[in-house]
Each structure stands twice: as C-alpha cells, then as structure tokens.
Design a protein around this motif. Structure first.
Motif, PDB file in Angstrom:
ATOM      1  N   PRO A 143    -111.987-116.319  18.917  1.00 45.41           N
ATOM      2  CA  PRO A 143    -113.284-116.531  18.294  1.00 45.41           C
ATOM      3  C   PRO A 143    -113.123-117.227  16.949  1.00 45.41           C
ATOM      4  N   GLU A 144    -114.026-118.109  16.704  1.00 47.48           N
ATOM      5  CA  GLU A 144    -114.022-118.797  15.415  1.00 47.48           C
ATOM      6  C   GLU A 144    -114.385-117.773  14.346  1.00 47.48           C
ATOM      7  N   PRO A 145    -113.659-117.751  13.264  1.00 44.30           N
ATOM      8  CA  PRO A 145    -114.039-116.809  12.211  1.00 44.30           C
ATOM      9  C   PRO A 145    -115.393-117.210  11.641  1.00 44.30           C
ATOM     10  N   GLU A 146    -116.280-116.233  11.632  1.00 42.53           N
ATOM     11  CA  GLU A 146    -117.616-116.504  11.104  1.00 42.53           C
ATOM     12  C   GLU A 146    -117.597-116.273   9.602  1.00 42.53           C
ATOM     13  N   PRO A 147    -118.309-117.129   8.893  1.00 41.78           N
ATOM     14  CA  PRO A 147    -118.372-116.895   7.451  1.00 41.78           C
ATOM     15  C   PRO A 147    -119.045-115.553   7.188  1.00 41.78           C
ATOM     16  N   GLU A 148    -118.478-114.837   6.244  1.00 45.22           N
ATOM     17  CA  GLU A 148    -119.034-113.520   5.955  1.00 45.22           C
ATOM     18  C   GLU A 148    -120.324-113.664   5.180  1.00 45.22           C
ATOM     19  N   ALA A 149    -121.366-113.070   5.750  1.00 42.61           N
ATOM     20  CA  ALA A 149    -122.662-113.062   5.073  1.00 42.61           C
ATOM     21  C   ALA A 149    -122.624-111.933   4.057  1.00 42.61           C
TER      22      ALA A 149
END
Length: 97
Positions: free
Chosen positions: A68-74
């Motif tokens: 999985p692509e690392p999602e930017p942390e909100a």
C-alpha cells in the motif's frame, strides 16, 4: 565469443536448408545433427534465462503493486473539549455565577 540466440537460429536454418536439399553427404550428416542438437540446447537455455528474468521483473512489479502506498498522515482532530461547569465564585456577600 558467445553465440547469440539469433546466430544460433540462423545456423539451424542453414543446416535445415542443407538437409532439405540433400547437399549433405552421410559423413557430414552426423556432424550437422550434433551441431543442431548443441544449437537447440543453447537456444532453450537462452529462452529459459530470458523467461526467468522476465518473471522476476513481473514479480517485482506485482510486489510493488501489493504494497500500500503510504498515505499522508492527516492531523488528528483534537477531541471536543467538554465544558466543565464552573464552580460558583464567592464574593463578599454572596455567590456569583
């Protein structure tokens, strides 16, 4: 110098043409058949090597797609602050709210 796949195929085709036109005498036939077998083994080995390399490329691509692509942390929203009831303040003569 190593024989390339293309060179091996060209030589095999040349041997085949010679065999089809009966220009090969019996004494030379054995040598040509042995050379053909050697060239066929070489071609098979080169095809297997290429297939293995291609399989590794696709396996690497598949592994990259599975990660999985690392999602930017909100930013995590702060919990809603609960209002604490104020304690009544006392002043000289009574309570104030």
């Amino acid at each position: 110098m190593e024989t390339t796949y293309r060179d091996a195929i060209a030589e095999l085709e040349s041997i085949l043409r010679a065999l089809e036109t009966d220009t090969v005498d019996v004494d030379e036939l054995t040598a040509r058949v042995q050379r053909s077998a050697s060239l066929i083994r070489l071609c098979k080995q080169k095809l297997r090597t290429a297939e293995d390399a291609i399989d590794r490329v696709f396996e690497n691509l598949d592994q990259e797609e599975e990660l999985p692509e690392p999602e930017p942390e909100a930013p995590t929203p702060a919990p809603a602050a609960r209002r604490q009831p104020r304690a009544p303040r006392e002043t000289g003569g009574g309570l104030l709210f």
